[in-house]
Motif scaffolding. Structure first.
Motif, PDB file in Angstrom:
ATOM      1  N   TYR A 196       0.804  -1.224   0.000  1.00  0.00           N
ATOM      2  CA  TYR A 196       0.000   0.000   0.000  1.00  0.00           C
ATOM      3  C   TYR A 196       0.840   1.279   0.000  1.00  0.00           C
ATOM      4  CZ  TYR A 196      -3.781  -3.195   0.800  1.00  0.00           C
ATOM      5  OH  TYR A 196      -4.689  -4.220   0.663  1.00  0.00           O
ATOM      6  N   SER A 198       1.699   3.432  -2.157  1.00  0.00           N
ATOM      7  CA  SER A 198       1.269   4.650  -2.848  1.00  0.00           C
ATOM      8  C   SER A 198       0.171   5.411  -2.106  1.00  0.00           C
ATOM      9  CB  SER A 198       0.777   4.300  -4.249  1.00  0.00           C
ATOM     10  OG  SER A 198      -0.329   3.429  -4.136  1.00  0.00           O
ATOM     11  N   LEU A 199      -0.436   4.802  -1.100  1.00  0.00           N
ATOM     12  CA  LEU A 199      -1.510   5.501  -0.374  1.00  0.00           C
ATOM     13  C   LEU A 199      -0.966   6.472   0.676  1.00  0.00           C
ATOM     14  CD1 LEU A 199      -4.280   2.796   0.218  1.00  0.00           C
ATOM     15  CD2 LEU A 199      -3.875   4.269  -1.752  1.00  0.00           C
ATOM     16  N   LEU A 200       0.245   6.204   1.146  1.00  0.00           N
ATOM     17  CA  LEU A 200       0.827   7.027   2.210  1.00  0.00           C
ATOM     18  C   LEU A 200       2.338   6.878   2.152  1.00  0.00           C
ATOM     19  CD1 LEU A 200       0.609   8.734   4.782  1.00  0.00           C
ATOM     20  CD2 LEU A 200       0.025   6.668   6.052  1.00  0.00           C
ATOM     21  N   GLU A 201       3.031   7.955   1.732  1.00  0.00           N
ATOM     22  CA  GLU A 201       4.486   7.827   1.578  1.00  0.00           C
ATOM     23  C   GLU A 201       5.166   9.190   1.514  1.00  0.00           C
ATOM     24  OE1 GLU A 201       5.893   6.406  -2.260  1.00  0.00           O
ATOM     25  OE2 GLU A 201       4.039   7.034  -3.226  1.00  0.00           O
ATOM     26  N   MET A 219      -0.622  11.588   0.867  1.00  0.00           N
ATOM     27  CA  MET A 219      -1.562  10.596   1.411  1.00  0.00           C
ATOM     28  C   MET A 219      -2.878  10.640   0.650  1.00  0.00           C
ATOM     29  SD  MET A 219      -2.855   9.965   5.291  1.00  0.00           S
ATOM     30  CE  MET A 219      -3.495  11.592   5.606  1.00  0.00           C
ATOM     31  N   ARG A 220      -3.399   9.444   0.342  1.00  0.00           N
ATOM     32  CA  ARG A 220      -4.788   9.363  -0.144  1.00  0.00           C
ATOM     33  C   ARG A 220      -5.639   9.087   1.097  1.00  0.00           C
ATOM     34  NH1 ARG A 220      -3.248   6.118  -5.153  1.00  0.00           N
ATOM     35  NH2 ARG A 220      -5.126   4.885  -4.892  1.00  0.00           N
ATOM     36  N   ASN A 222      -8.685   9.375   2.382  1.00  0.00           N
ATOM     37  CA  ASN A 222      -9.927   8.624   2.544  1.00  0.00           C
ATOM     38  C   ASN A 222      -9.693   7.122   2.473  1.00  0.00           C
ATOM     39  OD1 ASN A 222     -12.827   7.725   1.496  1.00  0.00           O
ATOM     40  ND2 ASN A 222     -12.925   9.632   2.681  1.00  0.00           N
ATOM     41  N   GLU A 223      -8.812   6.693   1.564  1.00  0.00           N
ATOM     42  CA  GLU A 223      -8.516   5.245   1.456  1.00  0.00           C
ATOM     43  C   GLU A 223      -7.756   4.744   2.686  1.00  0.00           C
ATOM     44  OE1 GLU A 223      -7.215   4.280  -2.810  1.00  0.00           O
ATOM     45  OE2 GLU A 223      -7.676   6.421  -2.818  1.00  0.00           O
ATOM     46  N   VAL A 224      -6.810   5.574   3.169  1.00  0.00           N
ATOM     47  CA  VAL A 224      -6.066   5.195   4.380  1.00  0.00           C
ATOM     48  C   VAL A 224      -7.033   5.084   5.554  1.00  0.00           C
ATOM     49  CG1 VAL A 224      -4.256   5.910   6.009  1.00  0.00           C
ATOM     50  CG2 VAL A 224      -3.947   6.311   3.559  1.00  0.00           C
TER      51      VAL A 224
END
Ligand code: UT7
Length: 329
Positions: A196, A198-201, A219-220, A222-224
């Motif tokens: 995951y 690409s969702l938080l980095e 960070m994306r 809502n998905e996180v």
């Protein structure tokens, strides 16, 4: 690593919390200050996150914050730095590439030549550090361990990105663990899923040719958020099942302080009223590895958490990484 008790795994040791400490840098950045910087509002930040203000370093480094928290924890435990035989620091914002922040801290404290190292598990960093230190003590490789979560996330925040800059802050918290003949720490649980990314980095680093223009958290959200709520619900079940305990056996939830709505969801899962949940996110935002020891220390020092009570700590963060610790204080 020497084992004072003979061979690994032979000793029936447990670890217990001997003392805690915390530190926030004095400079405060309020939601109203952020209204001047990006297109946001105090109302949106409070409603969506529960955050009112965060503390931001001026010239201080992660080790500066860690040192204050560590000294407070050592004082509370009545333990001198030279008695320590392990130092573990959870941080994603080390002062230098190397030496580790734990080694820098060891020298500042005058803690002798015990093993000292950092753990990089982002917001789950303190849970990971506590899990590792507990294992050192259980196997007899350490008797007194300093466990720190410390961050200067403001240094990897894009202050023009409203999706992230309203969320994070700086701070440090510390716990001294010592060996005991009864828990203490009942169990620690650690998980990761590297799929995951690409969702938080922070999408740059030394090994990929450091690019200062990309050295910020993305960070994306809502998905996180959705992944965090589901995963933390699961780890509550895993932790209780591992100890044959019921939800009603937990006296206090000390969650990672990222978003009040995630905290509310985990409290609901546990059936715990909010009076039994330690919430400090309003005062310091998401301080990553520092957030659980900051909350723990606040509730111990103001007398809410008492000796003999059962505490569930849990965290979720970049990696993804997540984990929990169940402990009798
Ligand atoms: O600690 C490790 C893990 N991190 C977390 O646990 C954080 C998890 N995520 C979250 O806490 C939440 O997802 C956020 C607080 C980041 C965002 O809340 P959300 O309810 O998921 O909002 P959203 O991302 O779905 O955005 C809703 C709206 C969007 O506008 P549109 O597209 O609906 O017109 C955003 O552009 O809110 C907008 N928005 C903002 N508005 C005002 C996003 N950031 C802001 C802002 N101020 N700062």
């Amino acid at each position: 690593m020497s084992n004072p008790l003979g061979h690994e795994g032979a000793a029936l040791n447990y670890s217990r919390i001997a003392g805690t400490g915390a530190h926030l840098p004095p400079k405060i950045l309020t939601n109203l200050d952020l209204e001047e910087m990006v297109d946001t509002s105090d109302e949106w930040i409070r409603e969506r996150t529960g955050i009112a203000e965060r503390h931001i370093v001026g010239g201080e480094t992660t080790c500066d914050l860690a040192e204050v928290a560590a000294r407070r924890a050592l004082d509370a435990a009545g333990i001198r730095p030279e008695e320590l035989d392990l130092i573990v620091v959870g941080t994603t914002t080390p002062d230098q590439v190397f030496p580790s922040t734990a080694c820098l801290l060891q020298a500042r404290l005058g803690a002798g030549d015990c093993p000292a190292f950092d753990i990089q598990a982002v917001c789950a960093g303190f849970i990971y550090a506590l899990g590792v230190a507990d294992r050192f003590i259980r196997c007899g490789a350490a008797r007194k361990a300093l466990v720190v979560g410390a961050e200067t996330l403001s240094r990897i925040t894009d202050w023009t990105d409203r999706n992230t800059c309203v969320l994070f802050g700086d701070g440090a918290g510390a716990v001294v663990l010592e060996s005991a003949d009864a828990p203490g720490v009942f169990s620690t649980h650690m998980h990761s899923d590297g799929n995951y990314k690409s969702l938080l980095e922070v999408p740059t680093g030394i090994g990929s040719g450091f690019d200062a223009g990309r050295a910020f958290m993305t960070m994306r959200g809502n998905e996180v958020f959705k992944f965090a709520v589901t995963t933390l619900g699961r780890i509550v079940d895993e932790t209780l099942a591992a100890n044959g305990m019921e939800k009603s056996d937990v006296d206090w939830l000390i969650p990672h302080q990222a978003n009040i709505r995630i905290i509310l969801a985990t409290a609901r899962k546990l059936g715990l009223p909010m009076e039994r949940v330690v919430v400090t996110v309003d005062r310091h935002g998401n301080t990553s590895a520092a957030s659980i020891p900051l909350a723990l220390d606040a509730a111990i020092r103001d007398g809410r958490i008492r000796r003999g009570e059962t505490l569930l700590m849990e965290a979720f963060g970049g990696g993804f990484t997540w984990g929990s610790v169940l402990v009798k204080y």
